[in-house]
Enzyme design. Structure first.
Site, short mmCIF file in Angstrom:
data_model
loop_
_atom_site.label_atom_id
_atom_site.label_comp_id
_atom_site.label_asym_id
_atom_site.label_seq_id
_atom_site.Cartn_x
_atom_site.Cartn_y
_atom_site.Cartn_z
N LYS A 98 4.66 -38.94 -25.61
CA LYS A 98 3.87 -39.29 -26.78
C LYS A 98 3.92 -38.14 -27.78
O LYS A 98 3.79 -36.97 -27.39
CB LYS A 98 2.43 -39.58 -26.34
CG LYS A 98 1.51 -40.10 -27.42
CD LYS A 98 0.14 -40.44 -26.81
CE LYS A 98 -0.83 -40.98 -27.82
NZ LYS A 98 -2.15 -41.32 -27.20
N SER A 172 -3.79 -45.70 -27.98
CA SER A 172 -2.94 -45.14 -29.01
C SER A 172 -1.53 -44.83 -28.51
O SER A 172 -0.62 -44.59 -29.29
CB SER A 172 -3.56 -43.86 -29.55
OG SER A 172 -3.72 -42.88 -28.53
N SER A 196 -6.53 -44.97 -24.17
CA SER A 196 -5.17 -45.00 -24.72
C SER A 196 -4.08 -44.98 -23.66
O SER A 196 -2.93 -45.29 -23.96
CB SER A 196 -4.97 -43.82 -25.67
OG SER A 196 -5.83 -43.92 -26.78
#
Length: 620
Positions: A98, A172, A196
């Site tokens: 990420k 996210s 997330s």
């Protein structure tokens, strides 16, 4: 080109598990050739993605130069290990990161181009995985500054769902989840502050493991709420997620919030708390899927306890309605106020609101949090873990665009309270919904219960057969043998090399029938368990209790199996083992006389959980 590399030339590398990558290298695969082929395949797939795919999974996919630099480092690691590939448990395995987690040689943007910087070092968790031989395939898209559960708040575009591009992927950690769901990588790293690392897992039919706060270092991670942030793991199956977590869960002196993994408060999970009152926000298919999951849990022998979740729901509301938003402002508030063109307006409004609270409000909210924690701790006296839908609804892109804040808030119903309450969780696939979209459940337990969560996940996935094993256990066209291992031969255990050196293939992690007892044998080096079948008459009379024990199934050719058996010392041997689903395979058994001096450990559900408990005790 090696034989294995030639053999797979022209075939897709998508969907490979950790075991598939390991097998390819053990059979002579070339890391440079395989990873270059994978990158080319990913680029081709991304360039032809669906018509509504306005945003890529990737913010930065590795270039030839970035891959080459990592391959040089990989060779250096192998040379330092005297060429022993087994010293690098993730040798040549690709993974995604990420883009709010630092990777040296790649930019970190947190999905905001104007925020981008070039880190000089890996985040601790990335460093640990690269030291184990893993290769970063690229940095993935996300809700900007990890603020959102939808996967749409990015100037790089919304990451759509691979099952239906009209639906969200969840956030996210949207790109990290979809990179695994599309089969680009066997695992990826996300972050999880409010869900997330779980919401995207549930929306993409993969596993999402959010460990205890501080178990995985957040050093080198752009903070969202620093006191709550966790690095999470996405994987195709729970065993792979567990393996990555075990490699990365190391105490980090550089991270003030890092914690040493503690003694597991749970040995096994049997009693599951289910919310007495559940909001579904009009999503009948999600509700129906959870009803089916409850029936499956009961059929597997789990006790479901309807419980008042009011303290948990109230705690969840504190995350965005209370002063913890101020932590987001503390992290990136000054940058947000610069009002750069690339800042998402929804994200800006949320983070900017963190500057409005007072210290008095912060203390009052913390006091209320502690009061709620006391209530939650008392609740946990009546059960082992929470069993909830990962998300109460599955919105479309259009629904999120119409009401971005409201929908995002709904998605956090069963996730927002977890870090505030110092709990750990694993999100697992369940059956698909009636419309073909994925549905996921999440099991939530007290901090440092990861071994118990792993045991539950093994049971759950074995029963649902999700995901499918890479090799089906049907009739063999060759003379290979399937053998069940239960102890020191498990993946990552001291004698696993006796399987991998014979090119054995890991098929799946599953469970024995509920007819066995597991013992830790005395005076064995390395430590070994003994699996003993309980006499049917004793089981039927109720005088002895049988247990389901976690096993791994490995396939090897008959000649290799013969030499493997020769290495097995007494009182162990190979016999016929019955699995929970009725299959019969060869497996480790133990002479009953040996248990007289052994320790009964069936309650752990498997050897790995018992060893983890021993290590925890030794470290405390």
């Amino acid at each position: 080109m090696s034989d294995i590399t030639s053999e797979i030339s022209g075939k897709s590398l998508f969907g490979w598990s950790l075991n598939d990558w390991g097998k390819a290298y053990r059979n002579g695969g070339n890391a440079s050739a395989l990873l270059s082929a994978l990158l080319a395949e990913v680029r081709q797939q991304e360039s032809t993605a669906g018509s509504l795919n306005t945003g890529s999974v990737w913010i930065e996919l590795a270039s030839e130069q970035q891959l080459g630099a990592q391959l040089i480092q990989l060779q250096q690691l192998l040379d330092a290990a005297d060429g022993d590939m087994q010293a690098l448990p993730l040798y040549g395995v690709p993974f995604a990161v990420k883009d709010n987690i630092d990777v040296a040689g790649f930019s970190t943007t947190a999905a905001c181009p104007e925020f981008a910087y070039e880190p000089q070092a890996d985040a601790t968790v990335v460093r640990l995985l690269r030291n184990a031989g893993a290769i970063v395939l690229g940095k993935t898209n996300l809700d900007q500054f990890a603020t959102g559960l939808v996967g749409t708040r990015s100037p790089y575009g919304a990451v759509t769902n691979p099952f239906n591009e009209e639906y969200i992927s969840g956030g996210s950690s949207s790109g990290s989840a979809v990179a695994v769901a599309r089969g680009y990588v066997p695992f990826s790293l996300g972050t999880d502050t409010a869900g997330s690392g779980r919401i995207p897992a549930g929306f993409n039919n993969i596993v999402g493991l959010k460990g205890s706060k501080g178990a995985l270092s957040t050093q080198g991670v752009v903070p969202a709420c620093r006191s709550l942030d966790c690095v999470s793991v996405f994987a195709l199956n729970a065993l792979d997620a567990e393996r990555i977590f075990a490699l990365a869960a190391q105490f980090d002196e550089l991270d003030a919030y890092s914690r040493r993994v503690g003694i597991s408060p749970l040995k096994t999970i049997r009693r599951l708390a289910v919310p007495a009152e559940m909001p579904w926000f009009g999503d009948d298919r999600q509700q129906a899927a959870f009803t089916a999951a409850l029936a499956k849990a009961e059929s597997l022998g789990f006790e479901l306890i309807r419980t008042d979740f009011s303290p948990l729901y109230e705690l969840a509301a504190l995350l965005y309605q209370g002063p913890w938003v101020a932590e987001r402002y503390a992290a990136v508030g000054e940058f947000i106020q610069q009002d750069s063109a690339g800042i998402n307006p929804v994200v800006k409004n949320i983070i900017a609101g963190g500057n409005n609270g007072t210290a008095v409000q912060a203390f009052n909210a913390e006091y209320r949090r502690m009061e709620l924690l006391r209530e939650i701790q008392q609740l946990f006296q009546g059960f082992d873990a929470l069993f909830v839908p990962t998300a109460p609804c599955f919105p479309t892109l259009a629904e999120v665009a119409e009401e971005p804040v409201k929908v995002n808030s709904q998605l956090g119903t069963y996730t927002n309270f977890v870090n505030l309450a110092d709990l750990c969780a694993i999100a697992l696939p369940a059956e698909l919904r009636s419309d073909g979209l994925p549905f996921g459940i999440t099991v939530i337990a007290p901090a440092f219960s990861e071994p118990a969560l792993a045991a539950f996940a093994a049971h759950w996935q074995a029963a649902l057969r999700l995901p499918q094993a890479p090799v089906l256990l049907g009739a063999c066209e060759d003379d290979s043998v399937v053998v069940a291992v239960v102890g020191a031969h498990l993946t990552g255990m001291p004698l696993n090399h006796q399987l991998t050196s014979r090119h054995a293939v890991l098929l799946e992690q599953t469970l024995s029938a509920e007819k066995y007892q597991l013992y830790a044998l005395a005076n064995t080096v390395p430590p070994k368990p003994g699996l003993v079948r309980v006499n049917d008459a004793l089981l039927n009379s109720g005088s002895e209790k049988g247990h389901e024990i976690i096993v791994e199934l490995w396939r090897m050719d008959a000649a290799a199996f013969g030499s493997f058996v020769e290495e097995i010392p007494q009182p162990l041997g190979i016999g016929t083992l019955e699995l929970a689903d009725g299959r019969l395979v060869k497996g480790f058994i133990c002479e009953p006389e040996a248990v007289a001096t052994a320790t009964h450990i069936s309650e752990f559900g498997g050897w790995r959980a018992y060893i983890a408990q021993l290590k925890s005790q030794a470290g405390n």
